[in-house]
Design an enzyme around this catalytic site. Structure first.
Site, PDB file in Angstrom:
ATOM      1  N   HIS A 229       0.818  -1.213   0.000  1.00 28.86           N
ATOM      2  CA  HIS A 229       0.000   0.000   0.000  1.00 28.86           C
ATOM      3  C   HIS A 229       0.851   1.263   0.000  1.00 28.86           C
ATOM      4  O   HIS A 229       0.334   2.373   0.086  1.00 28.86           O
ATOM      5  CB  HIS A 229      -0.913  -0.036   1.238  1.00 28.86           C
ATOM      6  CG  HIS A 229      -2.051   0.913   1.199  1.00 28.86           C
ATOM      7  ND1 HIS A 229      -2.237   1.896   2.145  1.00 28.86           N
ATOM      8  CD2 HIS A 229      -3.085   1.036   0.340  1.00 28.86           C
ATOM      9  CE1 HIS A 229      -3.325   2.576   1.888  1.00 28.86           C
ATOM     10  NE2 HIS A 229      -3.861   2.081   0.788  1.00 28.86           N
ATOM     11  N   LYS A 231       3.320   4.442  -1.052  1.00 27.84           N
ATOM     12  CA  LYS A 231       3.359   5.399  -2.153  1.00 27.84           C
ATOM     13  C   LYS A 231       4.621   6.251  -1.981  1.00 27.84           C
ATOM     14  O   LYS A 231       4.608   7.289  -1.311  1.00 27.84           O
ATOM     15  CB  LYS A 231       2.117   6.307  -2.139  1.00 27.84           C
ATOM     16  CG  LYS A 231       0.778   5.553  -2.144  1.00 27.84           C
ATOM     17  CD  LYS A 231       0.054   5.809  -0.842  1.00 27.84           C
ATOM     18  CE  LYS A 231      -1.379   5.352  -0.842  1.00 27.84           C
ATOM     19  NZ  LYS A 231      -1.598   3.941  -0.975  1.00 27.84           N
ATOM     20  N   ASP A 236      17.469  10.009  -7.683  1.00 27.47           N
ATOM     21  CA  ASP A 236      18.909  10.216  -7.506  1.00 27.47           C
ATOM     22  C   ASP A 236      19.367  10.095  -6.060  1.00 27.47           C
ATOM     23  O   ASP A 236      20.475  10.535  -5.716  1.00 27.47           O
ATOM     24  CB  ASP A 236      19.332  11.587  -8.061  1.00 27.47           C
ATOM     25  CG  ASP A 236      19.296  11.636  -9.589  1.00 27.47           C
ATOM     26  OD1 ASP A 236      19.274  10.551 -10.209  1.00 27.47           O
ATOM     27  OD2 ASP A 236      19.290  12.744 -10.149  1.00 27.47           O
ATOM     28  N   LYS A 407      -3.741  10.666   5.247  1.00 27.93           N
ATOM     29  CA  LYS A 407      -3.473   9.804   6.411  1.00 27.93           C
ATOM     30  C   LYS A 407      -2.459  10.546   7.271  1.00 27.93           C
ATOM     31  O   LYS A 407      -1.246  10.343   7.170  1.00 27.93           O
ATOM     32  CB  LYS A 407      -2.901   8.446   5.985  1.00 27.93           C
ATOM     33  CG  LYS A 407      -3.812   7.656   5.020  1.00 27.93           C
ATOM     34  CD  LYS A 407      -3.348   7.811   3.616  1.00 27.93           C
ATOM     35  CE  LYS A 407      -3.931   6.825   2.620  1.00 27.93           C
ATOM     36  NZ  LYS A 407      -5.255   6.386   2.763  1.00 27.93           N
ATOM     37  N   ASP A 412       0.007  18.421  19.173  1.00 26.32           N
ATOM     38  CA  ASP A 412       0.466  19.664  19.808  1.00 26.32           C
ATOM     39  C   ASP A 412       1.167  20.607  18.834  1.00 26.32           C
ATOM     40  O   ASP A 412       1.855  21.550  19.275  1.00 26.32           O
ATOM     41  CB  ASP A 412       1.420  19.363  20.972  1.00 26.32           C
ATOM     42  CG  ASP A 412       0.758  18.562  22.081  1.00 26.32           C
ATOM     43  OD1 ASP A 412      -0.483  18.543  22.138  1.00 26.32           O
ATOM     44  OD2 ASP A 412       1.489  17.954  22.881  1.00 26.32           O
TER      45      ASP A 412
END
Length: 487
Positions: A229, A231, A236, A407, A412
């Site tokens: 899942h 990404k 380089d 996600k 704080d």
């Protein structure tokens, strides 16, 4: 041909017998071989015996398991080097000085835990940019691809057969023809709709393509669990991307869900080396390759002081649920606020307890989810947990301006996490995920401001809404929650 009734009855009886026997075998496997958690094991056994046909089909799709062994193995020498780096950093952390006024020092024990648990090396020389719009994120990715001189490594769960994906493949092919090493890793289920020749332009130019857990049968893959899942992208060894955007037009807001609100990071600094290691391990497994840890893949960073970052990975190949433990540590360190954005919210008991305790202790806990489902079952199951958290004082918001796929969690305004892992059991234990945890710099306060700005596009869910929801909604929530532990 018309078969005699006795033959059809016998065939039907045989099929039922096979399913019953298979369910018994599956049940034995769940209890004695796979050794699932007691709650999940009890639920699977109940489904298999009380819903035989439905349970049989569910297990074929969702119940398959792999043993908790490390399926990604570094070569012996590389493994030795990695262990030496981790041991050296553990010693450095013991003497790592943080000024008393710098609240990031509160997270040193958490950093050490993720280092020991996941090998998540810390670096503090990173420059980080935040993208919440797909157009800006993919413009930045294409710019980085265009400037590549040595290699390009892309790893995405979903790559669509559409204009954006073809634009990126064309850009990659152009660089491959220039002599740049290009490798693309997709997930076999996430990329199942791609035509066979989709990457031909790239492979003809010398680029390489591989798929994670590919089925032997074209377009048929029953392995719903254990998907890659992640990404991420590395250019380089100097520039890295990590976050929630997959590759496709829908992530530009051109899909059926309308405006797409996500979060992705661009990182320059030593944290990119951790992304590179993650890609190597995934690529070597999927492509049956043996990419080594050559110096060219890990160019020295500029050495400037910047954001403190750990790249944390988790999945069924790891010792523990590292990202979940990171989430729990963030919640436990909160003094003022815990603000979460996630499209899917199916937590386990530990996350539920931590959020309740934080809210009941006076911490401002807020959770933002979509107002519309892309996966209805998961959506309704999630709301059953959110209603429960509201009783402890957690604020729940539904994002109304399209679909929110981010996600993220920010605590704080000091520490944060951005990546691919949702706040659900599948991301915690069943999928291969990668998140960036950030402890100082301007990214955590910026993420807090982004959350605050998003509230203007939200509806706050109230106890009155909960009390007045329709019977059909209550039924959807209850049924979905019943099975949420196994799907």
């Amino acid at each position: 041909m018309i078969f005699p009734q006795s033959v059809t009855e016998m065939f039907g009886f045989s099929l039922v017998s096979i399913i019953v026997v298979a369910n018994v075998i599956f049940a034995i496997s769940v209890v004695f071989v796979e050794r699932k958690k007691p709650s999940a094991a009890l639920l699977w056994v109940s489904v298999l015996f009380f819903l035989p046909v439905f349970g049989f089909l569910l297990y074929l799709v969702f119940g398959q398991t792999i043993y908790k062994e490390r399926i990604f193995r570094l070569k012996e020498e590389d493994d030795r080097i990695a262990k030496e780096v981790i041991a050296r950093q553990e010693q450095e952390l013991e003497h790592f000085h943080v000024p008393p006024e710098d609240k990031a020092g509160d997270y040193l024990k958490m950093i050490a835990m993720l280092l020991r648990n996941d090998g998540a090396v810390m670096s503090n020389d990173n420059m980080v940019e935040v993208y919440t719009d797909g157009n800006a994120k993919f413009d930045a990715l294409l710019e980085a691809i265009s400037g590549a001189e040595d290699f390009i490594h892309l790893e995405y769960y979903i790559i669509r057969n559409d204009a954006l994906s073809r634009k990126i493949v064309t850009a990659l092919a152009r660089k491959a023809r220039e002599g740049v090493a290009v490798r693309v890793l997709g997930d076999a289920v996430g990329c199942h709709s791609l035509p066979k020749d989709f990457f031909r332009e790239l492979t003809d130019a010398g680029g390489e393509v591989a798929f994670f857990f590919r089925s032997k049968y074209l377009h048929i893959n029953m392995r719903v669990n254990y998907r890659n899942h992640r990404k991420i992208a590395i250019i380089d060894g100097k520039t890295g991307f990590i976050g929630g955007f997959n590759i496709g037009d829908e992530y530009l807001g051109k899909g059926p869900l309308g405006n797409w609100r996500d979060t992705h990071l661009k990182i320059t600094g030593s944290a990119v080396h951790s992304l590179q290691v993650r890609f190597f391990m995934d690529w070597n497994h999927a492509a049956q390759a043996d990419l080594g840890f050559e110096e060219r893949y890990f160019p020295p960073a500029e050495g400037r002081e910047g954001a403190l970052v750990q790249i944390v990975s988790s999945g069924p190949d790891s010792r523990g649920e590292a990202i979940k433990k990171g989430y729990l540590s963030l919640i436990g360190n909160a003094r003022e606020s815990v603000w979460i954005q996630t499209p899917y919210f199916i937590p386990d008991a530990s996350i539920m307890d931590a959020l309740k305790m934080a809210a009941e202790s006076g911490v401002d806990v807020r959770i933002m989810v979509p107002c519309k489902p892309d996966h209805p079952f998961v959506y309704w199951a999630g709301f059953s947990y959110l209603w429960e958290l509201m009783d402890s004082g957690v604020g729940v918001y539904t994002y109304d301006n399209g679909f929110i796929h981010a996600k993220t969690v920010v605590v704080d305004g000091i520490a944060a996490s951005v990546g691919s892992a949702n706040w659900d059991i599948r991301s915690f234990a069943l999928n291969f995920e990668a998140n960036a945890f950030l402890y100082k710099g301007d990214v955590p306060p910026r993420l807090k401001k982004i959350f605050a700005d998003d509230i203007a596009s939200c509806t706050k869910v109230t106890p009155k809404m909960y009390a007045n929801r329709a019977f059909t909604v209550r039924f959807k929530e209850s049924f979905s929650r019943l099975l949420s532990g196994i799907l």
